[in-house]
Design a protein around this motif. Structure first.
Motif, short mmCIF file in Angstrom:
data_model
loop_
_atom_site.label_atom_id
_atom_site.label_comp_id
_atom_site.label_asym_id
_atom_site.label_seq_id
_atom_site.Cartn_x
_atom_site.Cartn_y
_atom_site.Cartn_z
N ARG A 1 26.77 41.22 49.49
CA ARG A 1 28.01 40.54 49.83
C ARG A 1 28.66 40.05 48.55
N ALA A 2 29.97 40.16 48.47
CA ALA A 2 30.70 39.79 47.25
C ALA A 2 31.17 38.35 47.33
N HIS A 3 31.03 37.65 46.22
CA HIS A 3 31.45 36.25 46.20
C HIS A 3 32.46 36.00 45.09
N GLN A 4 32.11 35.23 44.07
CA GLN A 4 33.14 34.80 43.12
C GLN A 4 33.47 35.87 42.08
N ILE A 5 34.70 35.78 41.54
CA ILE A 5 35.23 36.72 40.56
C ILE A 5 35.58 35.97 39.28
N ARG A 6 35.24 36.55 38.15
CA ARG A 6 35.71 36.07 36.85
C ARG A 6 36.42 37.21 36.14
N LEU A 7 37.52 36.89 35.46
CA LEU A 7 38.31 37.91 34.77
C LEU A 7 38.01 37.90 33.28
N GLU A 8 37.89 39.08 32.72
CA GLU A 8 37.72 39.19 31.27
C GLU A 8 38.89 38.51 30.57
#
Length: 466
Positions: A445-452
């Motif tokens: 399951r996918a949770h948090q995202i961080r951007l380069e």
């Protein structure tokens, strides 16, 4: 360590908006049944790339049962503070805590950002021994170190003493110790953030471990036992200075989003549910005359639904609450994005006037009763959840999983990983991109995202925009 400040550090929000657009996303993947290790996926965000929207690599961890939830960078624009001696750090390492295990992974995104590697593993015993806290949750990079909030205190069930915040060294990643000198009445935790030049912090409340680890406890919720307060702190003195109770019916005050421009002394917090009417709400807090104040400035009503379309938890209500599980604020402090995980809606509010949010855009995908498919025709289980905004404010990304046991209660059919992208109109409005649909490994399951290069829910700025 670099010779010059990292070029992804920016003195002001406006300068960050003018930087190069993001090309990679780092997305947390959790194994809800603990059958495989949690993982970090790297997703291609470059529209000019032949692999746009695809998973470029997946880094699996060496242990099972961590329950990845939130994570953050080791360093960010706060390193440019005139009070810091760490101006030459790099935004290089991702700090990933296991919410269930209390283990912390330090992941190196260099030399190849598309294929990160594990740099260090901090075992839970070090966290327990040096802090007395457990269940690490939110990561923020401060001028002098890495701040980590926790949801549990000591003991097996995390209720031996209140949760709090601890500090990690931003170069060695050693756990240093507790942050608080005087915690006042704070006895629960969730999110925290700050206005660095104004020297204050704000924190919020979710629940203690027995109230969330096995799933939501309906009796506790209906008797208003979850968090409903905001706490304000003197950042340098590490001292609690004020508490604001939103009212016990306003259950689960979660994400706090201060204005990015440090000149502005206000911010927002989302409340998951009002137990008197099932609505969700947005509150604006501000400082005036040396005191903090808070007011409910937007509400989102529940949607009527047939009991046959609802999970057992909601059948007696005949309605779907919006369940505001995340909010995020664009770097120009203009648009606030609100995830309605229950109704399957992502709302966009114009908050140019923070006391009068105006609905500017909305899209539906997923939802407990609606089950709105993605524009590509594929099913989207769950609802809009962890949301991240590009630095220039033109793209919004989000995932669909909240927390393993809560997913199972509200979406008993399962919540396979999904991550979507919406484009933002020049004057507002949202349009889902039908071509963006990463295919994550099965069973996650996918949770948090961080951007380069940084994003809107991690950056702290020390100078006002001009």
């Amino acid at each position: 360590m670099t010779i010059r400040p990292d070029p992804t550090f920016h003195a002001t929000p406006r300068l960050a908006m003018e930087a190069e657009p993001e090309k990679l996303a780092y997305t947390l993947l959790l194994s809800p049944d603990f059958s495989q290790p949690d993982a970090l996926a790297v997703v291609d965000l470059d529209p000019k790339s032949a692999t746009f929207g695809q998973v470029l690599s997946t880094l699996a961890m060496p242990h099972k049962g961590d329950e990845f939830h939130h994570f953050g960078w080791n360093a960010c624009s706060s390193s440019l503070s005139p009070l810091t001696d760490h101006a030459f750090l790099e935004r290089r390492y991702l700090i990933i805590p296991g919410l269930r295990s209390s283990r912390i992974y330090v992941v190196d995104t260099k030399p190849d950002p598309r294929h990160p590697t594990i740099h260090r593993v901090i075992e839970p015993e070090e966290v327990f021994r040096k802090t007395g806290y457990s269940r690490p949750h939110t990561i923020h990079c401060g001028p002098e170190g890495i701040y980590v909030s926790t949801l549990g205190g000591g003991g097996p069930d995390g209720t031996d003493g209140p949760p709090g915040i601890f500090i990690m060294d931003c170069q060695t990643f050693d756990v240093i110790g507790r942050w608080e000198i005087d915690r006042g009445p704070q006895d629960k935790h969730y999110d925290f953030w700050w206005n660095l030049p104004r020297d204050y912090m704000v924190s919020s409340e979710w629940a203690l471990p027995p109230q969330f680890e096995g799933g939501i406890v309906p009796e506790q919720l209906l008797s208003n036992k979850y968090g409903h307060r905001l706490h304000f702190w003197d950042l340098r003195a590490r001292k609690h200075v004020q508490v604001i109770d939103l009212g016990e019916n306003h259950q689960m005050a979660l994400e706090v989003r201060p204005a990015h421009d440090p000149v502005k002394e206000y911010g927002f917090v989302g409340v998951v549910v009002d137990t008197t009417n099932l609505e969700g709400s947005i509150w604006t807090w501000w400082r005036e005359g040396g005191q903090f104040h808070c007011r409910k400035t937007a509400t989102i009503p529940p949607e009527p639904a047939d009991a046959a379309d609802l999970p057992p938890l909601l059948q007696g209500f005949g309605a779907v609450p919006p369940l505001i599980t995340d909010i995020d604020l664009s770097l120009d402090d203009r648009f606030l994005y609100v995830s309605c995980w229950g109704t399957g809606e992502m709302r966009q509010y114009d908050v140019s006037d923070p006391m009068q949010p105006k609905l500017a855009g909305s899209v539906h995908v997923g939802g407990i009763a609606r089950k709105t498919p993605h524009p590509n025709g594929k099913a989207y289980a769950g609802g809009p959840q962890m949301v991240e905004i590009s630095r220039d404010g033109k793209r919004v990304y989000w995932t669909n999983s909240l927390y393993s046991t809560w997913d199972d209660q509200f979406y008993p059919g399962g919540v396979p990983s999904a991550m979507v992208k919406a484009d933002v109109g020049a004057t507002g409005g949202l349009t889902l991109d039908p071509t963006f649909w990463p295919e994550f490994p099965q069973g996650y399951r996918a949770h948090q995202i961080r951007l380069e290069g940084g994003d809107c829910s991690t950056e702290s700025f020390c100078y006002p925009s001009v």
